[in-house]
Write an enzyme that holds these catalytic residues in place. Structure first.
Site, PDB file in Angstrom:
ATOM      1  N   HIS A  25       0.851  -1.194   0.000  1.00  0.00           N
ATOM      2  CA  HIS A  25       0.000   0.000   0.000  1.00  0.00           C
ATOM      3  C   HIS A  25       0.880   1.235   0.000  1.00  0.00           C
ATOM      4  CE1 HIS A  25       0.511   1.548   4.161  1.00  0.00           C
ATOM      5  NE2 HIS A  25       0.743   0.283   4.466  1.00  0.00           N
ATOM      6  N   CYS A  26       0.380   2.293  -0.608  1.00  0.00           N
ATOM      7  CA  CYS A  26       1.064   3.582  -0.566  1.00  0.00           C
ATOM      8  C   CYS A  26       0.291   4.476   0.401  1.00  0.00           C
ATOM      9  CB  CYS A  26       1.160   4.186  -1.960  1.00  0.00           C
ATOM     10  SG  CYS A  26      -0.427   4.395  -2.795  1.00  0.00           S
ATOM     11  N   ALA A  27       0.329   5.776   0.192  1.00  0.00           N
ATOM     12  CA  ALA A  27      -0.312   6.684   1.131  1.00  0.00           C
ATOM     13  C   ALA A  27      -1.821   6.579   1.132  1.00  0.00           C
ATOM     14  CB  ALA A  27       0.102   8.130   0.834  1.00  0.00           C
TER      15      ALA A  27
END
Length: 471
Positions: A25-27
């Site tokens: 996952h990113c932000a």
């Protein structure tokens, strides 16, 4: 919001845990690697409460959640047993890579490697930004021990970047992360650093088995360790296969590190070092002759890159620029203009709309966007009503043109926005910060005015309970 319930529902709608071969996952978004993307129920996911959007790009199935993505990621990762890499035994996971194009696989690889380390890079960048402010306002001196301690805390993420990248690259390439981090440690070992310095001074080459080793410093480097871990991902299964079962525990890691480490020092490290230098030289040429061009283009198209999830293929260029030259004049300044423009376009909708629901959403999403996280604004408002997205692209391009003309330098990372503006304080004092602020202001004003002029509303069918949308 019940994150466990949302996570369970998302997992079910992507085809269940047996359909998931990888998850990061990113932000703001979950990034799935699926065995069979056709099993995912995309339309149902898009209408699921808590999901802002769904994107299929770069070999990944991306689900946009927003700032709470980490809370949704954890229960899914726990169910899928993704907290432990499946590669500790040296076997490669079965993934449908053959169905992906080269570009899709490249973007997927870059995203998978860089996304996990962004929190460390962001923390380091913010520490640098805070230090720059403290020194600029004369609250501390750069000779104070407090400054020096915080400075080396920030530098740790940059200096040991090869080790951070080794860990995430190993998980992406499905090989042992601890052996990969050992490769990073080899590049950064003080003895090797001293040998390189002595070799440069004396002119006598370092040799390994009578083969010379290229004199290069790999601290803060990016490409060498990625190439080396990729190579190790092929060496490790071979070492596993040829090692006698009775002594495999000893011979497999021995062969893996000996072969991978030697090839890294002889070939892959130098190749990565030279390529990184070429990239830096190319950036310098752009700065000399057409400094305005790339920031203008990136400032305009960044929202579209975010939509497709390919913006993480651009970020490593900015990181490499800072690692090789000390600053970035292309990616982060352009991204700053783009993010500010997206927030401005969203604020214009909030001001003009008569719908309380849209006003509340646009206001909160706009604040998040100007602080550096644009997905809520992008998916919640700008893409939904189209003209704010066009306005954000135009405003970002205009702001990008300004920061490009003045060659604005970013010295510290972090998600580009108002909170990371101190990252523009550097060798020219406040000058880069001043131009960064002006560029951001230009992007904001342009996007806001255009969005306010273009955005119109009409009442939808009564079945929509009075919610309005653009006409």
């Amino acid at each position: 919001m019940n994150y466990e319930e949302l996570g369970a529902k998302i997992l079910e709608l992507v085809g269940g845990k047996d359909n998931v071969t990888g998850l990061t996952h990113c932000a703001t978004r979950l990034r799935f690697n699926l065995k069979d993307a056709s099993k995912a129920q995309t339309e149902t996911l898009k209408s699921t409460t808590g999901v802002l959007g769904v994107v299929e790009k770069g070999g990944q199935y991306q689900i946009v959640i927003g700032n709470d993505v980490n809370h949704v990621y954890k229960p899914i990762a726990d169910v899928c047993n993704l907290s432990e890499t499946a590669s500790n035994n040296g076997s490669k996971q079965e993934q449908p890579e053959g169905k992906k194009g080269i570009g899709a696989r490249l973007i997927d690889t870059i995203t998978g490697i860089f996304t996990p380390i962004l929190p460390a890079i962001t923390a380091a960048g913010m520490l640098k930004a805070v230090l720059a402010l403290l020194v600029a306002f004369k609250w501390i001196e750069n000779t104070d021990s407090s400054y020096q301690v915080i400075n080396f805390m920030a530098d740790a993420a940059f200096y040991f970047l090869p080790i951070l990248l080794a860990n995430s690259a190993a998980k992406k390439f499905n090989c042992n992360p601890y052996l990969a981090m050992m490769l990073g440690g080899i590049l950064l070992h003080p003895n090797f650093v001293d040998m390189v310095a002595a070799s440069k001074e004396s002119g006598q080459a370092i040799e390994l088995f009578m083969i010379p080793i290229y004199n290069a410093s790999y601290s803060s480097s990016v490409i060498p360790i990625i190439l080396s871990v990729w190579f190790m991902s092929y060496v490790e299964p071979i070492a596993d296969k040829i090692s006698p079962k009775a002594i495999k525990f000893f011979t497999k890691p021995l062969l893996t590190i000996l072969v991978s480490g030697a090839v890294m020092l002889w070939i892959l490290g130098p190749i990565g070092y030279i390529v990184a230098g070429w990239i830096a030289a190319g950036v310098n040429l752009l700065n000399v002759y057409v400094s305005w061009l790339v920031p203008l283009v990136l400032g305009g198209v960044f929202p579209l890159l975010v939509v497709t999830g390919t913006h993480y293929g651009i970020i490593p260029i900015g990181i490499n620029n800072r690692m090789t030259t000390g600053y970035d004049t292309i990616v982060y300044p352009a991204n700053l203009a783009s993010n500010i423009a997206q927030g401005a376009a969203t604020f214009a909708v909030a001001l003009k709309t008569k719908s309380k629901e849209i006003k509340q959403l646009a206001t909160s999403a706009g604040i998040t966007a100007v602080c550096g996280i644009t997905e809520p604004a992008l998916y919640g408002i700008n893409m939904r009503f189209k003209t704010p997205l066009i306005s954000a692209c135009i405003g970002g391009a205009i702001g990008g043109l300004y920061v490009g003309i003045f060659r604005v330098k970013n010295y510290a990372g972090g998600s580009p926005g108002l909170l990371t503006l101190p990252g523009y304080i550097g060798e020219q004092g406040f000058m880069d910060l001043l131009h960064a602020c002006i560029g951001a202001a230009i992007a904001f004003v342009a996007a806001f005015i255009i969005s306010y002029m273009l955005y119109t509303e009409k009442v939808q069918d009564s079945a929509d309970s009075g919610i309005r949308k653009e006409g």
